[in-house]
Design an enzyme around this catalytic site. Structure first.
Site: not given
Ligand code: GAR
Length: 204
Positions: A95, A113
């Site tokens: 979000r 990111h």
């Molecule tokens: C991760 O790859 C993070 O970089 C990405 O969501 C994933 C969460 O993994 N975040 C985004 O894309 C934010 N824009 P996790 O729940 O295993 O930490």
């Protein structure tokens, strides 16, 4: 230098939160995770928090689907402050956070990111990098500002894109570096040596 008191916001697996908790438990990071909040009721990040006896709860962010605003934002700030958090860590929180939260924790909200910003902000960045034909992808840990994935950069790690990569294999390789990058960025903050000068972050 003071122990960081972290509030973690997530939506999914929580592997980044896990890497932070692991670094703390190994004595590699001077921090405590005081609270974990998830905007998805059955998010695995909540199970991971429970396993480590970290206070955690679901935060209902309705009616909005892509941002944290209104009563949910107020509740989020209240819970983070009540838990004693002095830094907010977005760890797969899908979000957009709004100015009220940023004002409650000025220059104390971080995000990870899965791209080498400023390339590929937004969602599914690893697929964007693959489709673009990039030879290098990566991960960025940055301060959150009012834009999308646009705040000053603290740590970046590059990851090669292989010829037979799929979105899944590339994301998996990026995640290995995420789990190094987030604890590293937090260590810089915990050291008290990190300085932000405009867009430039200087460490020591
Ligand atoms: C991760 O790859 C993070 O970089 C990405 O969501 C994933 C969460 O993994 N975040 C985004 O894309 C934010 N824009 P996790 O729940 O295993 O930490």
């Amino acid at each position: 230098m003071a122990t960081l008191k972290l509030g973690v916001l997530g939506s999914g697996s929580g592997s980044n939160m896990q890497s932070i908790v692991d670094a703390i438990e190994k004595g590699e990071l001077d921090a405590e995770v005081k609270l974990v909040l998830a905007d998805v009721p059955d998010a695995k990040i909540l199970d991971r928090a429970k396993k480590h006896n970290i206070p955690c709860q679901y935060l209902d962010c309705a009616p909005w689907k892509t941002k944290l605003e209104g009563p949910a934002e107020d509740e989020c700030i209240r819970l983070l402050k009540e838990a004693g958090c002095d830094m907010v860590v977005l760890a797969g929180f899908m979000r957009i956070v709004k100015p009220k939260l940023l004002a409650a924790f000025p220059m104390r909200v971080l995000n990870i990111h899965p791209a080498l910003l400023p390339a590929f902000p937004g969602v599914h960045s690893w697929t964007q990098a693959l489709d673009y034909g990039c030879k290098v992808a990566g991960v960025t840990v940055h301060f959150v500002d009012a834009g999308t994935d646009s705040g000053p950069i603290i740590v970046q790690k590059a990851v090669p894109v292989l010829e037979d990569d799929t979105p899944e294999t590339l994301h998996a390789r990026i995640q290995v570096q995420e789990h190094v990058a987030y604890p590293e960025a937090l260590r810089h903050l915990a050291s008290g040596k990190l300085k932000v000068e405009g867009r430039r972050v200087r460490i020591g």
